[in-house]
Design an enzyme around this catalytic site. Structure first.
Site, mmCIF file in Angstrom:
data_model
loop_
_atom_site.group_PDB
_atom_site.id
_atom_site.type_symbol
_atom_site.label_atom_id
_atom_site.label_comp_id
_atom_site.label_asym_id
_atom_site.label_seq_id
_atom_site.Cartn_x
_atom_site.Cartn_y
_atom_site.Cartn_z
ATOM 1 N N GLU A 128 -5.560 0.492 -9.024
ATOM 2 C CA GLU A 128 -4.348 0.202 -9.833
ATOM 3 C C GLU A 128 -4.301 -1.290 -10.179
ATOM 4 O OE1 GLU A 128 -0.927 2.902 -8.035
ATOM 5 O OE2 GLU A 128 -1.352 2.905 -10.192
ATOM 6 N N GLU A 148 -3.851 8.772 -5.458
ATOM 7 C CA GLU A 148 -2.502 9.058 -4.948
ATOM 8 C C GLU A 148 -2.156 10.547 -4.964
ATOM 9 O OE1 GLU A 148 -3.364 6.388 -6.607
ATOM 10 O OE2 GLU A 148 -1.980 4.719 -6.332
HETATM 11 C C1 LIG Z 1 1.572 3.873 -5.288
HETATM 12 C C2 LIG Z 1 0.813 2.599 -4.942
HETATM 13 C C3 LIG Z 1 -0.467 2.906 -4.272
HETATM 14 C C4 LIG Z 1 -0.508 3.862 -3.320
HETATM 15 C C5 LIG Z 1 -1.725 3.984 -2.531
HETATM 16 O O1 LIG Z 1 -2.638 3.191 -2.620
HETATM 17 S S1 LIG Z 1 -1.754 5.317 -1.441
HETATM 18 C C6 LIG Z 1 -3.145 4.858 -0.392
HETATM 19 C C7 LIG Z 1 -4.357 5.541 -0.882
HETATM 20 N N1 LIG Z 1 -5.511 5.042 -0.183
HETATM 21 C C8 LIG Z 1 -6.394 5.888 0.367
HETATM 22 O O2 LIG Z 1 -6.224 7.083 0.328
HETATM 23 C C9 LIG Z 1 -7.616 5.265 0.970
HETATM 24 C C10 LIG Z 1 -7.688 5.581 2.451
HETATM 25 N N2 LIG Z 1 -8.873 4.972 3.051
HETATM 26 C C11 LIG Z 1 -10.117 5.525 2.870
HETATM 27 O O3 LIG Z 1 -10.331 6.456 2.123
HETATM 28 C C12 LIG Z 1 -11.248 4.822 3.564
HETATM 29 O O4 LIG Z 1 -10.694 4.046 4.625
HETATM 30 C C13 LIG Z 1 -12.066 3.872 2.657
HETATM 31 C C14 LIG Z 1 -12.877 4.699 1.655
HETATM 32 C C15 LIG Z 1 -11.148 2.906 1.935
HETATM 33 C C16 LIG Z 1 -13.038 3.062 3.544
HETATM 34 O O5 LIG Z 1 -13.758 3.966 4.372
HETATM 35 P P1 LIG Z 1 -14.554 3.391 5.614
HETATM 36 O O6 LIG Z 1 -15.281 4.545 6.224
HETATM 37 O O7 LIG Z 1 -15.289 2.169 5.228
HETATM 38 O O8 LIG Z 1 -13.423 2.895 6.613
HETATM 39 P P2 LIG Z 1 -12.480 3.785 7.550
HETATM 40 O O9 LIG Z 1 -13.181 3.997 8.865
HETATM 41 O O10 LIG Z 1 -11.959 4.943 6.796
HETATM 42 O O11 LIG Z 1 -11.250 2.766 7.762
HETATM 43 C C17 LIG Z 1 -11.432 1.613 8.554
HETATM 44 C C18 LIG Z 1 -10.068 1.278 9.103
HETATM 45 O O12 LIG Z 1 -9.194 0.942 8.000
HETATM 46 C C19 LIG Z 1 -8.060 1.777 8.030
HETATM 47 N N3 LIG Z 1 -7.604 2.069 6.662
HETATM 48 C C20 LIG Z 1 -8.370 2.393 5.613
HETATM 49 N N4 LIG Z 1 -7.605 2.610 4.523
HETATM 50 C C21 LIG Z 1 -6.318 2.409 4.888
HETATM 51 C C22 LIG Z 1 -5.062 2.477 4.217
HETATM 52 N N5 LIG Z 1 -4.967 2.762 2.913
HETATM 53 N N6 LIG Z 1 -3.938 2.223 4.924
HETATM 54 C C23 LIG Z 1 -4.022 1.919 6.240
HETATM 55 N N7 LIG Z 1 -5.178 1.806 6.955
HETATM 56 C C24 LIG Z 1 -6.312 2.063 6.257
HETATM 57 C C25 LIG Z 1 -8.528 3.047 8.723
HETATM 58 O O13 LIG Z 1 -7.390 3.744 9.229
HETATM 59 C C26 LIG Z 1 -9.407 2.461 9.790
HETATM 60 O O14 LIG Z 1 -8.582 1.947 10.795
HETATM 61 P P3 LIG Z 1 -8.878 2.297 12.347
HETATM 62 O O15 LIG Z 1 -7.728 1.715 13.077
HETATM 63 O O16 LIG Z 1 -10.190 1.608 12.623
HETATM 64 O O17 LIG Z 1 -8.970 3.793 12.424
HETATM 65 C C27 LIG Z 1 1.684 1.688 -4.016
HETATM 66 C C28 LIG Z 1 0.939 0.349 -3.875
HETATM 67 C C29 LIG Z 1 2.013 -0.705 -3.631
HETATM 68 C C30 LIG Z 1 3.279 0.114 -3.418
HETATM 69 C C31 LIG Z 1 4.607 -0.568 -3.590
HETATM 70 C C32 LIG Z 1 4.662 -1.793 -2.675
HETATM 71 C C33 LIG Z 1 6.062 -2.411 -2.705
HETATM 72 C C34 LIG Z 1 7.036 -1.368 -2.346
HETATM 73 C C35 LIG Z 1 7.651 -1.399 -1.132
HETATM 74 C C36 LIG Z 1 8.386 -0.291 -0.623
HETATM 75 O O18 LIG Z 1 8.985 -0.330 0.449
HETATM 76 C C37 LIG Z 1 8.320 1.000 -1.392
HETATM 77 C C38 LIG Z 1 8.196 0.788 -2.836
HETATM 78 C C39 LIG Z 1 7.088 -0.193 -3.251
HETATM 79 C C40 LIG Z 1 7.454 -0.602 -4.658
HETATM 80 C C41 LIG Z 1 5.702 0.452 -3.174
HETATM 81 C C42 LIG Z 1 5.581 1.705 -4.044
HETATM 82 C C43 LIG Z 1 4.168 2.321 -4.005
HETATM 83 C C44 LIG Z 1 3.111 1.293 -4.366
HETATM 84 C C45 LIG Z 1 3.195 0.899 -5.833
#
Ligand SMILES: C[C@H](/C=C/C(=O)SCCNC(=O)CCNC(=O)[C@H](O)C(C)(C)COP(=O)(O)OP(=O)(O)OC[C@H]1O[C@@H](n2cnc3c(N)ncnc32)[C@H](O)[C@@H]1OP(=O)(O)O)[C@H]1CC[C@H]2[C@@H]3CCC4=CC(=O)CC[C@]4(C)[C@H]3CC[C@]12C
Length: 274
Positions: A128, A148
């Site tokens: 995004e 998402e």
């Molecule tokens: C809507 C807007 C955007 C929303 C989103 O982005 S939803 C999130 C989607 N993301 C994912 O699905 C990705 C998840 N991660 C993965 O798929 C993988 O981790 C990877 C491919 C990225 C990497 O894989 P990898 O094998 O290298 O690593 P891993 O082993 O998987 O991970 C390592 C380690 O990292 C942790 N991890 C990874 N990703 C995440 C994550 N996304 N979150 C947390 N942790 C993550 C993983 O758990 C591992 O940890 P460990 O402890 O070692 O297990 C929104 C964007 C901004 C928002 C606004 C912001 C301001 C506001 C505030 C408010 O209060 C609400 C309203 C709003 C305006 C808000 C509105 C919504 C947004 C616009």
């Protein structure tokens, strides 16, 4: 590349969630939560928003670069934080302006060029924010996606508006509706990114491009950027009116005299931004 004093913002004793470093006329903004694949935190977004204000207000900054630490660009919103505090519960209270998310460059665009240097994953919020950048360099192993919908969420970072303006409709629709991952070669083929480099070289290549732009007339660069953005979607006749107004102001600048003068004197131009 001359490296002048480089400053890093440090908002807390621990490593800050975002690093900001000035190198000559270039400001480098690095999302810095590698342990969470640079998932967006409140602290990170606050530092990013401050950095964008600095880009717009400091005349010595001519180009900005956004990148991520630890071989990842950005994994989007912090899902663990979202699990603890559901954003929807806050929306219910009203009073939150969702039309502007400065950190994600939604509802604001920088007045100077922003280059994305992507390594690894740029997922959901990561892709995004990418759409708010102007030039995009990625390592060959980088992967993109607006995922998402796969979590029952909405891409509130602007993708449902922007992606279809930056990609062919059918591709934008598929990427948004499936939430599938887009590998770098496909991202380059469809025009989501402009350069693919060996993994680990995205920042170097972004810096090369930034130096090229920083050597150009800053007034001209900013005027061209403003024109390509502000005329988007306009009828051609109206667009040329705005283009002529912006372009004429560039020709009135001292820099517009310095350019031809430097050519005649067979030397590099010294642009002042006036
Ligand atoms: C809507 C807007 C955007 C929303 C989103 O982005 S939803 C999130 C989607 N993301 C994912 O699905 C990705 C998840 N991660 C993965 O798929 C993988 O981790 C990877 C491919 C990225 C990497 O894989 P990898 O094998 O290298 O690593 P891993 O082993 O998987 O991970 C390592 C380690 O990292 C942790 N991890 C990874 N990703 C995440 C994550 N996304 N979150 C947390 N942790 C993550 C993983 O758990 C591992 O940890 P460990 O402890 O070692 O297990 C929104 C964007 C901004 C928002 C606004 C912001 C301001 C506001 C505030 C408010 O209060 C609400 C309203 C709003 C305006 C808000 C509105 C919504 C947004 C616009």
């Amino acid at each position: 590349m001359s490296t002048e004093t480089t400053e890093k913002s440090d908002v807390s004793a621990k490593s800050p969630h975002c690093l900001v470093e000035k190198r000559g006329h270039v400001l480098i903004v690095t999302m810095n939560r590698p342990e969470a694949r640079n998932a967006l935190s409140g602290e990170m977004m606050a530092i990013m928003a401050e950095a964008w204000d600095r880009v717009d207000s400091d005349p010595d900054i001519r180009v900005a670069i956004l990148t991520g630490a630890g071989g990842t660009f950005c994994a989007g919103m912090d899902l663990k934080e979202m699990n603890r505090n559901a954003p929807g519960d806050r929306f219910g209270e009203g009073g939150m302006d969702l039309t502007k998310l400065p950190a994600l460059l939604k509802g604001r665009r920088l007045s100077k060029p922003l280059i994305a240097a992507v390594e690894g994953a740029a997922i959901a919020g990561g892709t995004e924010i990418l759409q708010g950048t102007d030039i995009r360099v990625a390592g060959e192993g980088a992967r993109f996606g607006v995922s998402e919908a796969r979590l029952g969420l909405f891409p509130l970072g602007g993708s449902a508006v922007r992606l279809v303006r930056q990609l062919p409709y059918t591709l934008a629709a598929e990427i948004l509706l499936t939430g599938r991952t887009v590998p770098a070669p496909e991202a380059k083929e469809i025009g989501l990114i402009s350069h693919i480099v060996p993994d680990g070289r995205a920042l170097d290549r972004a810096l090369e491009i930034a130096e090229q732009i920083a050597a150009n007339g800053p007034i001209a660069v900013q005027a061209i950027l403003k024109t390509i953005r502000d005329t988007e979607g306009m009828h051609e006749e109206d667009a040329f009116k705005l283009e002529a107004e912006i372009g004429a102001a560039v020709f009135k600048s001292d820099d517009a005299k310095e350019g031809p003068r430097s050519f005649a004197e067979k030397r590099a131009p010294k642009f002042t931004g006036r």
